[in-house]
Design an enzyme around this catalytic site. Sequence first.
Site, PDB file in Angstrom:
ATOM      1  N   LYS A 116      22.125 -79.407  58.017  1.00  0.00           N
ATOM      2  CA  LYS A 116      22.563 -78.566  58.323  1.00  0.00           C
ATOM      3  C   LYS A 116      23.168 -77.916  56.572  1.00  0.00           C
ATOM      4  CE  LYS A 116      22.639 -78.658  62.382  1.00  0.00           C
ATOM      5  NZ  LYS A 116      21.662 -80.057  62.638  1.00  0.00           N
ATOM      6  N   GLU A 200      32.691 -75.522  57.633  1.00  0.00           N
ATOM      7  CA  GLU A 200      32.517 -73.935  57.370  1.00  0.00           C
ATOM      8  C   GLU A 200      33.890 -73.434  58.405  1.00  0.00           C
ATOM      9  OE1 GLU A 200      28.327 -74.033  58.380  1.00  0.00           O
ATOM     10  OE2 GLU A 200      29.312 -73.644  60.848  1.00  0.00           O
ATOM     11  N   ARG A 301      11.642 -77.456  67.647  1.00  0.00           N
ATOM     12  CA  ARG A 301      11.148 -78.312  69.249  1.00  0.00           C
ATOM     13  C   ARG A 301      11.227 -76.643  69.648  1.00  0.00           C
ATOM     14  NH1 ARG A 301      16.318 -78.573  71.471  1.00  0.00           N
ATOM     15  NH2 ARG A 301      17.935 -79.205  70.442  1.00  0.00           N
TER      16      ARG A 301
END
Length: 453
Positions: A116, A200, A301
């Site tokens: 991430k 974050e 995906r």
Amino acid sequence: MIESLLIANRGEIARRIIRTAKRLGIRAIAVHSEVDADLPFVTEADEAVCVGPANPAQSYRNVEAILAAAKSTGAQAIHPGYGFLSENAEFARTVESSGLIWVGPGADAIAAMGDKINARNLMAAAGVPVAPGTTEPAADLDAAVAAAAEIGYPVMVKAAAGGGGMGMGVATDEAALRTEYDKVRSFAERMFGDGSVLIERYFPRVRHVEVQILGLADGRVVALGERECSVQRRNQKLVEESPSPAVSPELRERLLAAGVRAGEAVGYRNAGTVECLLVPREPDAKGDAAEEFFFLEMNTRLQVEHPVTELVYGLDLVEEQLRVASGLAPTFDPDALAPRGHAIELRINAEDPKRFLPGPGAVTTWTEPVGEGVRVDSGYVAGNTVTPFYDSLMAKLIVDGRDRAEALERARAAVAAFEIAGPKCNLPFFAELLENPEFLSGDYDTAIVSRMR
């Protein structure tokens, strides 16, 4: 075009991929665990191979067993579906080094987006908006506390290697951060083998909107509209719709352009999804309000909710995936994409409709709704058993209409007509949601389910 395809997955998505493969004349090969032997995807495949016991680590995540099945059946390609090994870069590399075709993005793109923090940094460099946050893992609790002080509370504590809504916690102050940091780090080490944590900004009121991208064989990346995914429980989606009722034409243009930039930044090929947080702004002095969006993550995906995009664009995304993997042009003109109408997907899970706790069991009744604008992608039929070893998703009920109002009307009728007995089922929740004024208005956010409960 690929001639033989092994589907390294189970349930409704395996059945869904088999359906397209057969339509295209491709030999469909299923792999299954011992407890899944009687499920529809196994019997509908042209060939099926048992790859191990119920434990996913010994079957659907068993790389050696899956590659052995591909070799023994003469499979030319492997489609991973979603979940299990679908975002495992090492598996993708192994498939390709074995001389097989991987139906998905390249391993480098999977690896780049799997972390991430790395993904945030790549997106920021590509001009994709990212929320204020750390550019490297918070090495310890002191580093997390310092980062949060700079970012400003509340903050989201996230597993850098996480995904699917797992490995996240919210901290409103330093005391909460100390608790959440240890909790998330421990969970990440246990679930993902990587305890890296990022911090974050957390936005109390936010919508979850994502962009479907497709990296073509010729190198171009195109965006196939957006999906609204804000109806969630435990940070996991229950309902998706397209187009998003929150997205204006101007915002849509910015969102889709950001999605394309995100794909281009990693040389993306095949189907993928760029997930974003949509944050409403307070009205200015003139009374005008706007939205800003931030990159959340990229799913490398096919998504569970891909059918709503298929219905709005009149495409078969699995076919497009197979064409890209085969080096073929898409079935559509990338310069003349024309969405139409509105589509909604409801995830029918084996869980109680109040607390959403899993409730597996033998299926004694299974009657699917039919009618114009109604589609059901299911993994079970009467006589099957929903076991506790896998995700609780039993089926996806997808409806479409000329506009959102018609799609909602068809959704209400389809939910009323869908009969499932045996396992617990969340159909009653959807009946409630489809009468909820906030949802019907289109002006809802990711906290709508908690407000209903």
